[in-house]
Scaffold this active site. Sequence first.
Site, PDB file in Angstrom:
ATOM      1  N   ARG A  46       0.817  -1.209   0.000  1.00 15.50           N
ATOM      2  CA  ARG A  46       0.000   0.000   0.000  1.00 15.50           C
ATOM      3  C   ARG A  46       0.858   1.269   0.000  1.00 15.50           C
ATOM      4  NH1 ARG A  46      -0.377  -4.893   1.333  1.00 15.50           N
ATOM      5  NH2 ARG A  46       0.140  -4.427   3.488  1.00 15.50           N
ATOM      6  N   CYS A  80      -5.691  -2.612   8.436  1.00 14.49           N
ATOM      7  CA  CYS A  80      -4.480  -2.038   7.840  1.00 14.49           C
ATOM      8  C   CYS A  80      -4.755  -0.554   7.694  1.00 14.49           C
ATOM      9  CB  CYS A  80      -4.184  -2.653   6.472  1.00 14.49           C
ATOM     10  SG  CYS A  80      -2.879  -1.780   5.551  1.00 14.49           S
ATOM     11  N   THR A  82      -2.932   1.871   6.344  1.00 15.82           N
ATOM     12  CA  THR A  82      -2.574   2.460   5.053  1.00 15.82           C
ATOM     13  C   THR A  82      -3.632   2.160   3.998  1.00 15.82           C
ATOM     14  OG1 THR A  82      -0.286   2.017   5.705  1.00 15.82           O
ATOM     15  CG2 THR A  82      -0.651   2.796   3.465  1.00 15.82           C
ATOM     16  N   THR A 122       2.965   4.178   8.602  1.00 16.88           N
ATOM     17  CA  THR A 122       3.804   4.008   7.411  1.00 16.88           C
ATOM     18  C   THR A 122       3.932   5.346   6.680  1.00 16.88           C
ATOM     19  OG1 THR A 122       1.936   3.551   5.942  1.00 16.88           O
ATOM     20  CG2 THR A 122       2.941   1.649   7.053  1.00 16.88           C
ATOM     21  N   LYS A 161       7.383  -7.206   9.744  1.00 15.56           N
ATOM     22  CA  LYS A 161       6.860  -8.051   8.658  1.00 15.56           C
ATOM     23  C   LYS A 161       7.804  -9.221   8.376  1.00 15.56           C
ATOM     24  CE  LYS A 161       4.142  -4.466   6.273  1.00 15.56           C
ATOM     25  NZ  LYS A 161       2.772  -4.968   6.462  1.00 15.56           N
ATOM     26  N   CYS A 191      -0.119   1.788  12.575  1.00 13.81           N
ATOM     27  CA  CYS A 191       0.152   0.750  11.589  1.00 13.81           C
ATOM     28  C   CYS A 191      -0.040  -0.542  12.358  1.00 13.81           C
ATOM     29  CB  CYS A 191       1.569   0.848  11.048  1.00 13.81           C
ATOM     30  SG  CYS A 191       2.050  -0.623  10.103  1.00 13.81           S
TER      31      CYS A 191
END
Lengths: 232, 232
Positions: A46, A80, A82, A122, A161, A191
């Site tokens: 994203r 999420c 973003t 982010t 991640k 985030c």
Amino acid sequence: MLGVLGGMGPMATVDFMAKVVRNTPASCDQDHIRMVVCSAADIPDRTAAILGEGPDPLPALRETLLRLEAAGATRIAIPCNTAHHWHAALQAETPLPILHIVDAVVDQLTGPKDARIGVLATSGTVAARIYQDRLGRRGYACGLPDAAGQDEVTRAIRLVKAGHLSEATEILRREAEALVAAGMQAVVMACTEIPVALATVEGPLRASLIDATEALARACVAACRPEVALAA
Amino acid sequence: MLGVLGGMGPMATVDFMAKVVRNTPASCDQDHIRMVVCSAADIPDRTAAILGEGPDPLPALRETLLRLEAAGATRIAIPCNTAHHWHAALQAETPLPILHIVDAVVDQLTGPKDARIGVLATSGTVAARIYQDRLGRRGYACGLPDAAGQDEVTRAIRLVKAGHLSEATEILRREAEALVAAGMQAVVMACTEIPVALATVEGPLRASLIDATEALARACVAACRPEVALAA
């Protein structure tokens, strides 16, 4: 049935589901909310898309939304932050209500309306002004790390991640403390990877942190089990 | 896309998904397996049905399977040992392969073929002979707690479902230790609630415990990402 448009990232979706379950008063399986979850890990990045550096994730988001509709979802949550850049575009595609994570966060804020709220997110969430604009409309000012700090936050999110939690925890703790020192009344972990990394943080910082994932989970429980919201 | 027929219970499904994610070698979101998960918490109690004390869960299991098919699943996992009583009936309804949790457990066993394997499970899993028969066909003998011990296991599983983890941990640790003392080469945590309660157990007992949820998660990763299984 709650539909979860997930997989961004996969462990953040698992964290969100755990928070839905933990925020539901229950003494047996059958007391819990029914959920259908698509962990569509292959949705393009994203932040890269927002920054003009990668493919548009909207087609994959839309396809996943259709899978949730086909499975019988009646309302949608997107764990999420973003991806909320595409919230309006997705809402235009479906009659199912899609909860907004920033609204869920604002509903958790307890301080004065003109407070400054720090946001760790982010680069995509920041560049798309997802928090700045929606916090502003609800009367709050938004504070962000400086450019070097934002680069560090980005690095920490990538570490989560890839499964390297402890290094991410140290970076994010430092950036959150910097925002508190700059006068923010609270710091939103905006985030879904960030609360995974900061789960172990204790001490005075803990009280300043607002978990956007947890806020969205609570909003989902309240929407699916209105009697719980009334009793709270 | 892996389809997860879940919600039995909801936190066990979350635990299973976390184990799928952790067992997948990945450095970014897009390396992960796509999943669609139905957390159908309202599926009637499986043990009650097997013991003739509650409604048949098969219609709800079948409906959830259809939702997963509609959402695009291409193979199915059921993170609930007791629900495997209906494995053959469900497999007869769908062309999609349904992995079997006992096969996944047996694939993790490393000892001699004639070893005795302890099983901590619901009364329903025991009464339906889900482990006894399938372990036996693969050459292993199955050991179970005595009647009083089985009642304690049942009580502990209910405590997990109601969120009372620490009391459940003590009960299950005691029953697992009793099976080891009775000569079992390994003890299978054969109800998805049990590894949630025994996650914190360390010491010599840890090495004897086999997590059926983790075994199923690994089997799913191997089925969806065959190159991972080859590299292991």
